[in-house]
Design a protein around this motif. Structure first.
Motif, mmCIF file in Angstrom:
data_model
loop_
_atom_site.group_PDB
_atom_site.id
_atom_site.type_symbol
_atom_site.label_atom_id
_atom_site.label_comp_id
_atom_site.label_asym_id
_atom_site.label_seq_id
_atom_site.Cartn_x
_atom_site.Cartn_y
_atom_site.Cartn_z
ATOM 1 N N GLU A 50 38.577 57.291 37.711
ATOM 2 C CA GLU A 50 39.276 56.504 36.700
ATOM 3 C C GLU A 50 39.457 55.056 37.185
ATOM 4 O OE1 GLU A 50 40.415 56.247 33.041
ATOM 5 O OE2 GLU A 50 39.790 58.209 33.726
ATOM 6 N N LYS A 51 39.714 54.893 38.464
ATOM 7 C CA LYS A 51 39.865 53.550 39.057
ATOM 8 C C LYS A 51 38.559 52.757 38.930
ATOM 9 C CE LYS A 51 41.055 51.307 43.430
ATOM 10 N NZ LYS A 51 41.467 51.513 44.821
ATOM 11 N N ASP A 79 34.803 42.466 31.260
ATOM 12 C CA ASP A 79 35.695 41.494 30.627
ATOM 13 C C ASP A 79 35.581 40.135 31.313
ATOM 14 O OD1 ASP A 79 37.869 40.859 28.715
ATOM 15 O OD2 ASP A 79 39.036 40.591 30.559
ATOM 16 N N LEU A 128 35.382 48.052 33.556
ATOM 17 C CA LEU A 128 35.843 47.404 32.324
ATOM 18 C C LEU A 128 36.375 46.002 32.610
ATOM 19 C CD1 LEU A 128 37.589 50.436 30.578
ATOM 20 C CD2 LEU A 128 35.271 49.542 30.219
ATOM 21 N N ASN A 129 37.108 45.832 33.697
ATOM 22 C CA ASN A 129 37.598 44.501 34.081
ATOM 23 C C ASN A 129 36.440 43.571 34.427
ATOM 24 O OD1 ASN A 129 40.237 45.352 33.754
ATOM 25 N ND2 ASN A 129 40.577 45.732 35.924
ATOM 26 N N ASP A 178 34.666 57.918 25.646
ATOM 27 C CA ASP A 178 34.969 58.708 26.837
ATOM 28 C C ASP A 178 34.516 60.154 26.771
ATOM 29 O OD1 ASP A 178 36.777 59.855 25.115
ATOM 30 O OD2 ASP A 178 38.550 59.216 26.223
ATOM 31 N N LYS A 190 36.258 53.241 36.668
ATOM 32 C CA LYS A 190 36.093 52.923 35.246
ATOM 33 C C LYS A 190 36.879 51.658 34.905
ATOM 34 C CE LYS A 190 38.230 54.874 31.624
ATOM 35 N NZ LYS A 190 38.627 55.928 30.668
ATOM 36 N N GLN A 191 38.103 51.570 35.353
ATOM 37 C CA GLN A 191 38.924 50.395 35.057
ATOM 38 C C GLN A 191 38.334 49.128 35.689
ATOM 39 O OE1 GLN A 191 41.430 50.505 32.740
ATOM 40 N NE2 GLN A 191 40.998 48.325 32.884
ATOM 41 N N LYS A 192 37.821 49.253 36.904
ATOM 42 C CA LYS A 192 37.186 48.091 37.548
ATOM 43 C C LYS A 192 35.943 47.656 36.779
ATOM 44 C CE LYS A 192 38.545 47.864 42.314
ATOM 45 N NZ LYS A 192 38.060 47.801 43.684
#
Length: 108
Positions: A82-83, A93, A89-90, A103, A85-87
């Motif tokens: 999950e970490k 961005d 997406l960031n 998902d 995935k967030q990285k």
């Protein structure tokens, strides 16, 4: 988990700009069954700047235009987290992408 990132823009009509981000065990960008970039041979963690490395390696700037989009498919198998995935997406961005995430949840 691992991810498929499909890049789109107003310039892309027939070209498939889809890439996998898999952790085998280090993060690698793939296209089909070909490894495009092994991002970090010594470290199995996703690092910011990995999207830029793919854009430069594959010369995607010529296709992305002024309003680039990315569709991220999340596959619930593999060594991603999950970490990561967030990285990812960031990172997208930070590169100016409008991002949609799918998902793998089944509608019903």
């Amino acid at each position: 988990m691992h991810f498929t990132v499909h890049f789109r823009s107003e310039k892309v009509y027939q070209q498939d700009l889809s890439y996998g981000l898999v952790f085998i065990p280090c993060p690698c960008w793939t296209k089909g069954n070909r490894i495009v970039i092994n991002l970090n041979r010594e470290n199995p963690h996703y690092q910011m700047g990995s999207v830029r490395k793919l854009i430069e390696k594959e010369r995607l700037d010529q296709w992305l235009g002024e309003q680039p989009q990315a569709i991220v498919l999340v596959h619930q198998i593999g060594h991603g987290t999950e970490k990561y995935k967030q990285k990812l997406l960031n990172d997208l961005d930070n590169e100016g992408f409008a991002v949609q995430v799918f998902d793998g949840t089944v509608a019903g």
